[in-house]
Design an enzyme around this catalytic site. Sequence first.
Site: not given
Length: 309
Positions: A191, A67, A261, A64, A243
């Site tokens: 993605y 992103k 992660v 992530s 998160y």
Amino acid sequence: MKDLDRVVAEIAEEMRTRPDRGRVADYIPELARADASAFGIAVVDASGHVAAAGDCDAPFSIQSISKVFTLTLALGMVGDRLWSRVGREPSGSRFNSIVQLENEHGIPRNPFINAGAIAVTDTILNGHQPREALGEILRFMRFLADDNQITIDAAVAASEQRTGYRNMALANYMKSFGVIQNPVNFTLGVYFHHCAIAMSCRQLAMAGRFLAHSGRNPATGYQVVQPERARRINAVMLTCGHYDGSGEFAYRVGLPGKSGVGGGILAVVPGRASIAVWSPGLDDSGNSHLGRIALEKLTKRLGLSIFGL
């Protein structure tokens, strides 16, 4: 920064011997193969000096953290129109939750949860073939890090595609609201692959320099994004980058940051440095357990928190 090399080396040694290492992600089978004993850290200061220790040159799946860079690209393509498809608020929920999508008419809460990042990826894909969009993302990462050796881990990407049922559900649900505009399998393919980009702490810290210096690469003077946009990306990293553990990270570390992660964290010290840490064991929110602890120690010892000493 005074004492940077010494402090980085000390923290790496402290992390090497800690028994509490978190739990390696196993819902993506390929990530379960990561060595829980690994720890790396790299800090690039404003002068370009790199202080690095531990497994700082070992490549890992950034997941992530990618992103941050896809958000930067998408904002460059469509500007603030992006915010009609994705919000900017903390989610308070797990990174792969579908509950908020139902309550909020398919608009993801922010670009760093999975649903939001899928919507951002769909924006980059508009008008392109998946291979072209993915190539653009990879070229951008290589450009920022000044390293053409950065690659996509094909085994991780394939593992995500085989097991990414919840992400498929998120994408299809958003498609029903018109938030996803391209074929779902195209968007998800891009993605899964950009999440599978493999980088070392040293490469990742280099790639994040522009966010620490008002959107400018201090080594070349190239303005990657305007200062206002860099400031806003950092703001979203601070509030949403971890998160449902974002508040805890801000409280303990006090820096804009983005986790993955795969065990990596990219953190930004505005005007001073970019930092990357990696330890595969995760906490209950899906963030690197030792990575967060190491960053907390670093900011305390060097006075790096944006909130002061």
